[in-house]
Scaffold this active site. Sequence first.
Site, PDB file in Angstrom:
ATOM      1  N   SER A 157       0.835  -1.199   0.000  1.00 46.28           N
ATOM      2  CA  SER A 157       0.000   0.000   0.000  1.00 46.28           C
ATOM      3  C   SER A 157       0.872   1.253   0.000  1.00 46.28           C
ATOM      4  CB  SER A 157      -0.966  -0.034   1.187  1.00 46.28           C
ATOM      5  OG  SER A 157      -1.934   0.990   1.087  1.00 46.28           O
ATOM      6  N   HIS A 172      -8.509   0.698   0.125  1.00 38.94           N
ATOM      7  CA  HIS A 172      -8.393  -0.210  -1.019  1.00 38.94           C
ATOM      8  C   HIS A 172      -9.745  -0.811  -1.434  1.00 38.94           C
ATOM      9  CE1 HIS A 172      -4.077   0.081  -1.308  1.00 38.94           C
ATOM     10  NE2 HIS A 172      -4.028   0.009   0.006  1.00 38.94           N
TER      11      HIS A 172
END
Length: 307
Positions: free
Chosen positions: A90, A195
Site C-alpha cells: 500500500s 483499497h
Amino acid sequence: MGLLAFVFPGQGAQHVGMGQALCAQSPAAKLVMDQAERLMPGLMDLCFQGPLDRLTETATAQPALFAVSLAAAAAAREAGLYPQASAGFSLGEWTAIADAGMLPFEEAFHLVKQRGQLMQACAERQPGGMAAVLRKSAQEVLDLIQGHEGVHAVNFNAPDQVVVAGAHEALDRFLADMKTRGVRAMKLNVAGAFHSPYMAEAGRALETQLKHARFQEPAIPVYSNLNAQPYRREQAADTLARQVTSSVLWVDSIRNMADAGCDTFLELGPGKVLSGLIQKILPEARVLQAEDLAGIQAAARMIGEHA
C-alpha cells in the site's frame, strides 16, 4: 545466491520513536529525514516523540512512514546492500517507487502527503473499516462475502489471510455472520475502508495530482500491488491512482518476485508484518527485517555470508 529484494511496510506499522536511532547512527538516513523535515516541519519530532494518536492519523502516518522507510533504505545502501527488486505494501509502494528513482524525493513526498490527506478526508466522509479473515483461502473469503453487500475483499496478505473492507454496519453484519459460522475474523484498528470502492473520491483526486508527475523508468523492478507485475513508467500514474481503490495482491507479488529469482527479502522500516507474511508465502525464502543500524548491519552480514 539469488536476488535481494527490499520491501517496505504500509500504514499501521508506525510507532513513536521510529527513525530516531537510525538518524543518530546513519548520515544517509539523517539526510533523508532532514529533507522530509524541510518539506513538512515538525515531522521528525512527531516520529520521534509522538503523540501516537496524531502519528496514527492517515494524513500524517503516510508521509512519516514514507520518510522513515526511505531513510532505512538509504542506510541499507550505505551499508553496502543493493536490491535487485522491490515492492511495498500500500503506502509502502510509494517508498519502493522513490527508492528505485521513479520520482524525485520532493515530488514523491508531496504526492504522499496529498494521498494521506485525500484518503483521510474520504474516510471521514464515508466511514468504514477493515477486518482480517484468518485461516481461509482467497477463494473461500470471496465465497464468504457473497450476500454481504458493501463488503469487499481488499488485501490478499498471505495464503490463509485476506482482509475485507466495508461500511461499519455492513462490516459488523459480516463479522457476526463469520462468528456464527465459526470463521475466525477480527476487526482492524484502521481509520477507513481502504483499497475499496469507498476510496473512489480519493482515487479520482489523486489521479488529477498524478497527471503532472515526472516519472522515470525504475532502476530496478518495482512490483505493483495492483497487478503484481513490475512497473512501467508510462503506466505509473494510472497504476498509483487505481491502487487507492484496488486490492493489494501481496501474495501474487511475492510469488512473482520469487519466480524472477528473488530469494532474500529485507523489510526496511518499522514493524515486522511483511516479514511474517512473506514467510507464510515463501517458507523457503530468507526473510530479514531492519529499522535501525544494528538490524541493517546484521542483515548485511547474513546476506554476505550467503553471497
